[in-house]
Design an enzyme around this catalytic site. Structure first.
Site, mmCIF file in Angstrom:
data_model
loop_
_atom_site.group_PDB
_atom_site.id
_atom_site.type_symbol
_atom_site.label_atom_id
_atom_site.label_comp_id
_atom_site.label_asym_id
_atom_site.label_seq_id
_atom_site.Cartn_x
_atom_site.Cartn_y
_atom_site.Cartn_z
ATOM 1 N N ASN A 8 0.898 -1.147 0.127
ATOM 2 C CA ASN A 8 -0.034 0.129 -0.145
ATOM 3 C C ASN A 8 0.967 1.180 -0.153
ATOM 4 O OD1 ASN A 8 -1.939 1.974 0.432
ATOM 5 N ND2 ASN A 8 -2.349 1.363 2.522
ATOM 6 N N TRP A 9 1.286 1.806 -1.143
ATOM 7 C CA TRP A 9 1.902 2.916 -1.272
ATOM 8 C C TRP A 9 1.373 4.225 -0.604
ATOM 9 C CZ3 TRP A 9 3.949 2.831 -7.133
ATOM 10 C CH2 TRP A 9 4.597 1.562 -7.385
ATOM 11 N N LYS A 10 0.170 4.244 -0.423
ATOM 12 C CA LYS A 10 -0.493 5.351 0.168
ATOM 13 C C LYS A 10 -0.197 6.548 -0.576
ATOM 14 C CE LYS A 10 -0.226 3.361 4.868
ATOM 15 N NZ LYS A 10 -0.248 3.598 6.269
ATOM 16 N N HIS A 95 -9.627 1.259 4.417
ATOM 17 C CA HIS A 95 -8.468 1.515 5.133
ATOM 18 C C HIS A 95 -8.795 2.384 6.395
ATOM 19 C CE1 HIS A 95 -4.485 2.777 6.285
ATOM 20 N NE2 HIS A 95 -3.976 1.634 5.524
ATOM 21 N N GLU A 97 -7.255 5.022 7.551
ATOM 22 C CA GLU A 97 -7.296 6.240 7.072
ATOM 23 C C GLU A 97 -8.401 6.764 6.238
ATOM 24 O OE1 GLU A 97 -3.359 5.849 5.248
ATOM 25 O OE2 GLU A 97 -2.692 5.328 7.523
ATOM 26 N N GLU A 166 -6.050 -4.803 10.081
ATOM 27 C CA GLU A 166 -4.866 -3.803 10.547
ATOM 28 C C GLU A 166 -5.080 -2.936 11.796
ATOM 29 O OE1 GLU A 166 -2.780 -2.794 6.731
ATOM 30 O OE2 GLU A 166 -4.277 -1.252 7.096
ATOM 31 N N GLY A 172 1.851 2.527 10.735
ATOM 32 C CA GLY A 172 2.940 3.412 10.552
ATOM 33 C C GLY A 172 3.599 3.982 11.860
ATOM 34 N N SER A 210 2.825 -1.972 10.401
ATOM 35 C CA SER A 210 4.264 -2.115 10.624
ATOM 36 C C SER A 210 4.864 -3.447 10.254
ATOM 37 C CB SER A 210 4.637 -1.510 12.208
ATOM 38 O OG SER A 210 4.274 -0.272 12.303
ATOM 39 N N GLY A 231 2.766 -1.139 4.044
ATOM 40 C CA GLY A 231 2.571 0.373 3.868
ATOM 41 C C GLY A 231 4.060 0.775 3.887
ATOM 42 N N GLY A 232 4.657 1.292 4.762
ATOM 43 C CA GLY A 232 6.060 1.843 4.538
ATOM 44 C C GLY A 232 7.094 0.965 4.103
HETATM 45 P P1 PGA Z 1 2.489 0.403 7.608
HETATM 46 O O1 PGA Z 1 0.864 0.744 6.978
HETATM 47 O O2 PGA Z 1 2.997 -0.807 7.068
HETATM 48 O O3 PGA Z 1 3.267 1.424 7.099
HETATM 49 O O4 PGA Z 1 2.148 0.228 9.369
HETATM 50 C C1 PGA Z 1 0.132 -0.394 6.752
HETATM 51 C C2 PGA Z 1 -1.079 0.072 6.113
HETATM 52 O O5 PGA Z 1 -1.525 1.073 6.536
HETATM 53 O O6 PGA Z 1 -1.623 -0.695 5.130
#
Ligand code: PGA
Length: 248
Positions: A8-10, A95, A97, A166, A172, A210, A231-232
């Site tokens: 997930n590049w966001k 998600h 967010e 999640e 994050g 994470s 994500g990251g």
């Molecule tokens: P993260 O994000 O790996 O940076 O914690 C995961 C996500 O939000 O899908």
């Protein structure tokens, strides 16, 4: 079932950065069949670029959101059929967010999942509790409520969704759920899916929050963790490939 590792590049990337990242991943794979199914979820404007870069590769591409509506006067939204037009096989829905910053309700998330399925796009349905909810002992209640809303709407298509657990407090933050904490919730979600479909074995249950090259193997070794939503660490080719490699 082969595990599924989704990036997930966001809201990160650029034409140049995406090209470098994808090329590094493809080079890293070196033509070998990856140990897990792979998908990269990019911001909508870059889907065409991913389609070009990933054509005939073992990596699929997906979106990070999709409209709950089919078409029409919804300025700024992207429909599931449009995603499909660009060869998108997946769309993240719900998600945390989006739930948090765009006030997406369980019902909206369910409708998005339904729209995706109707267009032939696999929804990656995210569920997860906040820290306050965990501390109040409501984790199971929250994730079951979020998933129940989706199952209610997609009904007999439940076996075609992907679910990502999640925990919001782990996204994050560098605070990963322990493999035991994650497995505990995954077992609950697995039971809920098993009660809703005759083919629960088709549903990938991903962990996200994470997950990185160092902790992926122990999370993916849990019996009900069928992959990851990253994500990251999906923004670094070597890290992402290491996660994929640990998914055996
Ligand atoms: P993260 O994000 O790996 O940076 O914690 C995961 C996500 O939000 O899908």
């Amino acid at each position: 079932m082969k595990k599924l590792i989704a990036g997930n590049w966001k809201m990160n990337g650029s034409l140049a950065a995406n090209e470098a990242l994808v090329k590094a991943m493809l080079e890293g794979l070196g033509g070998a069949v990856p140990a897990a199914d792979m998908v990269l979820c990019a911001p909508a404007p870059y889907l065409a670029q991913l389609g070009g870069l990933l054509r005939d590769s073992p990596i699929a591409w997906g979106a990070q959101d999709v409209s709950a509506h089919e078409q029409g006067a919804f300025t700024g939204e992207v429909s599931a059929a449009m995603l499909r037009d660009f060869g998108c096989r997946y769309a993240i829905v719900g998600h945390s967010e989006r739930r948090q910053y765009h006030a997406e309700s369980d019902v909206t998330v369910a409708n998005k999942a339904q729209r995706a399925l109707a267009a032939g796009v696999t929804p990656i349905v995210c569920v997860g509790e906040t820290l306050a909810e965990r501390e109040a002992g409501q984790t199971e209640l929250v994730v079951k409520r979020q998933l129940a809303a989706v199952i209610h709407v997609v009904a007999h298509c439940t076996s075609e969704i992907v679910v990502a657990y999640e925990p919001v407090w782990a996204i994050g933050t560098g605070k990963t759920a322990t493999p035991e904490q994650a497995q505990q919730v995954h077992a609950v979600l697995r039971a809920q899916i098993a009660a809703a479909t005759q083919h629960p074995e088709r549903v990938h249950l991903l962990y996200g929050g994470s997950m990185n090259a160092a902790n992926a193997a122990s999370l993916l070794a849990q019996p009900d963790i069928d992959g990851g939503l990253i994500g990251g660490a999906s923004l670094k080719a070597a890290d992402f490939l290491q996660i994929v490699g640990s998914a055996r």
